[in-house]
Motif scaffolding. Sequence first.
Motif, PDB file in Angstrom:
ATOM      1  N   GLN A 156       0.848  -1.185   0.000  1.00  0.00           N
ATOM      2  CA  GLN A 156       0.000   0.000   0.000  1.00  0.00           C
ATOM      3  C   GLN A 156       0.885   1.236   0.000  1.00  0.00           C
ATOM      4  N   THR A 157       0.492   2.188  -0.805  1.00  0.00           N
ATOM      5  CA  THR A 157       1.197   3.461  -0.816  1.00  0.00           C
ATOM      6  C   THR A 157       0.194   4.602  -0.832  1.00  0.00           C
ATOM      7  N   PRO A 158       0.530   5.723  -0.212  1.00  0.00           N
ATOM      8  CA  PRO A 158       1.696   5.914   0.651  1.00  0.00           C
ATOM      9  C   PRO A 158       1.456   5.323   2.038  1.00  0.00           C
ATOM     10  N   LYS A 159       2.449   5.325   2.865  1.00  0.00           N
ATOM     11  CA  LYS A 159       2.283   4.840   4.239  1.00  0.00           C
ATOM     12  C   LYS A 159       1.589   5.885   5.095  1.00  0.00           C
ATOM     13  N   HIS A 160       1.928   7.114   4.845  1.00  0.00           N
ATOM     14  CA  HIS A 160       1.335   8.216   5.596  1.00  0.00           C
ATOM     15  C   HIS A 160       0.919   9.300   4.617  1.00  0.00           C
ATOM     16  N   LEU A 161      -0.162   9.982   4.961  1.00  0.00           N
ATOM     17  CA  LEU A 161      -0.655  11.058   4.113  1.00  0.00           C
ATOM     18  C   LEU A 161      -1.261  12.115   5.028  1.00  0.00           C
ATOM     19  N   GLY A 181       0.504  -2.948  14.048  1.00  0.00           N
ATOM     20  CA  GLY A 181      -0.609  -2.328  13.336  1.00  0.00           C
ATOM     21  C   GLY A 181      -1.216  -3.091  12.191  1.00  0.00           C
ATOM     22  N   GLU A 182      -0.514  -4.079  11.686  1.00  0.00           N
ATOM     23  CA  GLU A 182      -1.098  -4.781  10.541  1.00  0.00           C
ATOM     24  C   GLU A 182      -2.227  -5.693  11.004  1.00  0.00           C
ATOM     25  N   LEU A 183      -3.090  -6.046  10.096  1.00  0.00           N
ATOM     26  CA  LEU A 183      -4.183  -6.966  10.400  1.00  0.00           C
ATOM     27  C   LEU A 183      -3.833  -8.351   9.880  1.00  0.00           C
ATOM     28  N   VAL A 184      -4.173  -9.339  10.676  1.00  0.00           N
ATOM     29  CA  VAL A 184      -3.899 -10.720  10.287  1.00  0.00           C
ATOM     30  C   VAL A 184      -5.198 -11.509  10.393  1.00  0.00           C
ATOM     31  N   PHE A 185      -5.555 -12.135   9.303  1.00  0.00           N
ATOM     32  CA  PHE A 185      -6.745 -12.978   9.255  1.00  0.00           C
ATOM     33  C   PHE A 185      -6.418 -14.281   9.990  1.00  0.00           C
ATOM     34  N   LEU A 186      -7.283 -14.682  10.930  1.00  0.00           N
ATOM     35  CA  LEU A 186      -7.023 -15.902  11.686  1.00  0.00           C
ATOM     36  C   LEU A 186      -7.907 -17.060  11.248  1.00  0.00           C
ATOM     37  N   LEU A 210     -12.457  16.162   8.678  1.00  0.00           N
ATOM     38  CA  LEU A 210     -11.606  15.747   9.797  1.00  0.00           C
ATOM     39  C   LEU A 210     -11.881  14.290  10.180  1.00  0.00           C
ATOM     40  N   GLY A 211     -13.131  13.904  10.113  1.00  0.00           N
ATOM     41  CA  GLY A 211     -13.526  12.552  10.504  1.00  0.00           C
ATOM     42  C   GLY A 211     -13.048  11.460   9.574  1.00  0.00           C
ATOM     43  N   ASP A 212     -12.475  11.840   8.457  1.00  0.00           N
ATOM     44  CA  ASP A 212     -11.940  10.836   7.533  1.00  0.00           C
ATOM     45  C   ASP A 212     -10.533  10.394   7.940  1.00  0.00           C
ATOM     46  N   SER A 213      -9.972  11.057   8.919  1.00  0.00           N
ATOM     47  CA  SER A 213      -8.663  10.651   9.425  1.00  0.00           C
ATOM     48  C   SER A 213      -8.775   9.236   9.976  1.00  0.00           C
ATOM     49  N   ALA A 214      -7.949   8.365   9.457  1.00  0.00           N
ATOM     50  CA  ALA A 214      -8.066   6.949   9.816  1.00  0.00           C
ATOM     51  C   ALA A 214      -6.921   6.183   9.189  1.00  0.00           C
ATOM     52  N   LEU A 215      -6.882   4.910   9.552  1.00  0.00           N
ATOM     53  CA  LEU A 215      -5.972   3.970   8.915  1.00  0.00           C
ATOM     54  C   LEU A 215      -6.786   3.217   7.866  1.00  0.00           C
ATOM     55  N   TYR A 216      -6.309   3.218   6.650  1.00  0.00           N
ATOM     56  CA  TYR A 216      -7.022   2.543   5.559  1.00  0.00           C
ATOM     57  C   TYR A 216      -6.223   1.315   5.153  1.00  0.00           C
ATOM     58  N   PHE A 217      -6.880   0.173   5.290  1.00  0.00           N
ATOM     59  CA  PHE A 217      -6.246  -1.090   4.942  1.00  0.00           C
ATOM     60  C   PHE A 217      -6.790  -1.603   3.615  1.00  0.00           C
ATOM     61  N   CYS A 218      -5.915  -2.223   2.908  1.00  0.00           N
ATOM     62  CA  CYS A 218      -6.276  -2.986   1.730  1.00  0.00           C
ATOM     63  C   CYS A 218      -5.962  -4.450   2.029  1.00  0.00           C
ATOM     64  N   ALA A 219      -6.773  -5.335   1.509  1.00  0.00           N
ATOM     65  CA  ALA A 219      -6.507  -6.763   1.646  1.00  0.00           C
ATOM     66  C   ALA A 219      -6.763  -7.427   0.306  1.00  0.00           C
ATOM     67  N   SER A 220      -6.163  -8.580   0.117  1.00  0.00           N
ATOM     68  CA  SER A 220      -6.438  -9.310  -1.120  1.00  0.00           C
ATOM     69  C   SER A 220      -6.666 -10.778  -0.811  1.00  0.00           C
ATOM     70  N   SER A 221      -7.375 -11.421  -1.709  1.00  0.00           N
ATOM     71  CA  SER A 221      -7.597 -12.858  -1.604  1.00  0.00           C
ATOM     72  C   SER A 221      -7.719 -13.431  -2.997  1.00  0.00           C
ATOM     73  N   VAL A 222      -7.643 -14.747  -3.039  1.00  0.00           N
ATOM     74  CA  VAL A 222      -7.682 -15.408  -4.340  1.00  0.00           C
ATOM     75  C   VAL A 222      -9.069 -15.325  -4.946  1.00  0.00           C
ATOM     76  N   GLY A 223     -10.071 -15.722  -4.145  1.00  0.00           N
ATOM     77  CA  GLY A 223     -11.420 -15.848  -4.672  1.00  0.00           C
ATOM     78  C   GLY A 223     -12.233 -14.582  -4.539  1.00  0.00           C
ATOM     79  N   PRO A 239       0.005  -3.109   4.902  1.00  0.00           N
ATOM     80  CA  PRO A 239       0.397  -2.425   6.143  1.00  0.00           C
ATOM     81  C   PRO A 239      -0.469  -1.218   6.475  1.00  0.00           C
ATOM     82  N   GLY A 240      -1.287  -0.798   5.522  1.00  0.00           N
ATOM     83  CA  GLY A 240      -2.181   0.332   5.774  1.00  0.00           C
ATOM     84  C   GLY A 240      -1.594   1.669   5.349  1.00  0.00           C
ATOM     85  N   THR A 241      -2.496   2.589   5.098  1.00  0.00           N
ATOM     86  CA  THR A 241      -2.136   3.991   4.856  1.00  0.00           C
ATOM     87  C   THR A 241      -2.789   4.815   5.946  1.00  0.00           C
ATOM     88  N   ARG A 242      -1.977   5.567   6.664  1.00  0.00           N
ATOM     89  CA  ARG A 242      -2.530   6.419   7.711  1.00  0.00           C
ATOM     90  C   ARG A 242      -2.807   7.796   7.126  1.00  0.00           C
TER      91      ARG A 242
END
Lengths: 114, 117
Positions: free
Chosen positions: A6-11, B43-48, A83-96, A107-110
């Motif tokens: 994920q990029t960037p790490k911080h914004l 801080g990272e998330l881990v699927f269990l 202001l309320g949009d300040s957060a950690l944004y995670f991306c995840a991936s999966s096969v299916g 690792p997330g973007t803060r």
Amino acid sequence: DSGVTQTPKHLITATGQRVTLRCSPRSGDLSVYWYQQSLDQGLQFLIQYYNGEERAKGNILERFSAQQFPDLHSELNLSSLELGDSALYFCASSVGWGDYNEQFFGPGTRLTVL
Amino acid sequence: AQKVTQAQTEISVVEKEDVTLDCVYETRDTTYYLFWYKQPPSGELVFLIRRNSFDEQNEISGRYSWNFQKSTSSFNFTITASQVVDSAVYFCALSELFMNRDDKIIFGKGTRLHILP
């Protein structure tokens, strides 16, 4: 290392602005998920894409949009930031595509909105 | 409506003790998925784990085990012989089965687990 980047790490940005967060899934994964983690709202699912198409939508605001490109990377666009949009944004991936099968998280973007 | 309750906000145990994290859920659907995720201090998330509502068998993975009881709408997570590396925030989550594009996963507020050396 999950293999999801994920990029960037911080914004840091100001209210009213627009930002783009980028996610590259693990090699071979076709699904990308976006999550938001904030102190107020906790952990929330935003949206999922599978092989370029929107697959499921969660608590994503109309000011937010996402897409997944032919190379499978995804971008989350946040506009008219508050202001309320300040957060950690995670991306995840999966096969299916379905039902949140095993996901690997980036690792997330803060994002800090001032 | 869906709801996930993790009543334990924070737990501290001494290393090597067993600890159980509680998760109670509400859903109107008969078909759904339950999950646990780990978020260590980094801080990272881990699927269990993911468990579907048709499978009430308990699951064991090393020192981790999960107890799913539909009768009490609970999906509890036990760590046996805890280690300092288990210190993290643990999230329980619920998803009604993907039937349309508005399906979503709901997370509990998390339980912060401290394993004391």
